[in-house]
Design a protein around this motif. Structure first.
Motif, PDB file in Angstrom:
ATOM      1  N   ALA A  25       0.976   4.043  -2.925  1.00 36.16           N
ATOM      2  CA  ALA A  25       0.560   5.408  -2.612  1.00 36.16           C
ATOM      3  C   ALA A  25       1.598   6.424  -3.068  1.00 36.16           C
ATOM      4  O   ALA A  25       1.253   7.515  -3.541  1.00 36.16           O
TER       5      ALA A  25
ATOM      6  N   TYR B 128       4.801  11.242   3.504  1.00 44.08           N
ATOM      7  CA  TYR B 128       3.418  11.070   3.068  1.00 44.08           C
ATOM      8  C   TYR B 128       2.508  12.210   3.525  1.00 44.08           C
ATOM      9  O   TYR B 128       1.347  12.269   3.112  1.00 44.08           O
TER      10      TYR B 128
ATOM     11  N   TYR C 202       0.833  -1.207   0.000  1.00 49.45           N
ATOM     12  CA  TYR C 202       0.000   0.000   0.000  1.00 49.45           C
ATOM     13  C   TYR C 202       0.867   1.257   0.000  1.00 49.45           C
ATOM     14  O   TYR C 202       0.632   2.196  -0.768  1.00 49.45           O
TER      15      TYR C 202
END
Length: 233
Positions: free
Chosen positions: A185, A211, A181
């Motif tokens: 992302a 992030y 994931y």
């Protein structure tokens, strides 16, 4: 040139194994954002590749002086100031290549960017996802996500996996799915995230810098991708 190879594969075929290892290390250099496997740890790594299960066991007992291999098919040892990666899989050369990639990825996890060990879940997840990228066709990503959802749905959280020093084999797919994931992302962000953890930043700090989100929000968004709203760390 990248490794010392010990193998029971016939000499006529071993050159193709070395060529395959060269391709794996080239791919891992790119995956981890480093220039050369030679920068990782002291001396050349030793890769011991066995088709025969008995020879694998004999090598572990006689050379490594360990009898903890059990049902494992790839083990990474820090042995006498040298990394030794021991691999066995007699089913096919493709499976053997996958386990070799898994073991070599463990060398990068341990030594890339620094000697600090990353969180257990991250290192394990990286080994699985790197091997899947380099040797596709062994794993089933959809099945991995389904298994992850099944394991998490009863408790609504990762169950302490982010802090664990060990994770049972049947739950390791959670690490793999979480790393997949994070890579999806932001591929570039993930490389930076891994490096920052290896340089000593906390999980919250590294996630915020790469992030733009703290751990709770990242895990919640991961949960949404597997159909579990409100997933907690």
């Amino acid at each position: 040139p990248e490794v010392i190879l010990i193998t029971d594969i016939p000499a006529a075929q071993s050159q193709s194994v070395l060529s395959g290892i060269s391709q794996l290390t080239e791919g891992l250099n790119s995956y981890f954002g480093i220039e050369d496997v030679a920068t990782l740890g002291p001396g050349k790594p030793v890769v011991a590749v066995f088709l025969d299960r008995q020879l694998f066991g004999k090598f572990e007992i006689d050379v490594i002086q360990s009898n903890e291999f059990g049902e494992k098919q790839a083990i990474v040892h820090d042995f006498r100031n040298r990394t030794i990666i021991v691999v066995q899989d007699g089913r096919s050369l493709k499976n053997l290549s996958w386990h070799t990639a898994w073991g070599l990825a463990g060398l990068y996890v341990r030594y890339a960017h620094s000697n600090l060990e990353p969180p257990y879940w991250l290192g394990l997840g990286v080994q699985y996802t790197a091997a899947d990228i380099l040797v596709p066709g062994i794993s089933n990503a959809r099945a991995d996500l389904a298994n992850t959802r099944m394991l998490l749905m009863t408790q609504g959280s990762l169950g302490g996996a982010l802090e664990a020093d060990d994770i049972p084999t049947e739950r390791q797919v959670i690490c793999k799915s979480l790393v997949s994931y994070l890579q999806t992302a932001s591929p570039a962000g993930f490389v930076q995230f891994f490096e920052q953890l290896k340089l000593g930043l906390s999980l919250d700090e590294a996630l915020s810098r790469t992030y733009g989100k703290e751990t709770t929000e990242v895990i919640s968004r991961f949960g949404q991708t597997i159909g579990m709203s409100g997933l907690q760390p």
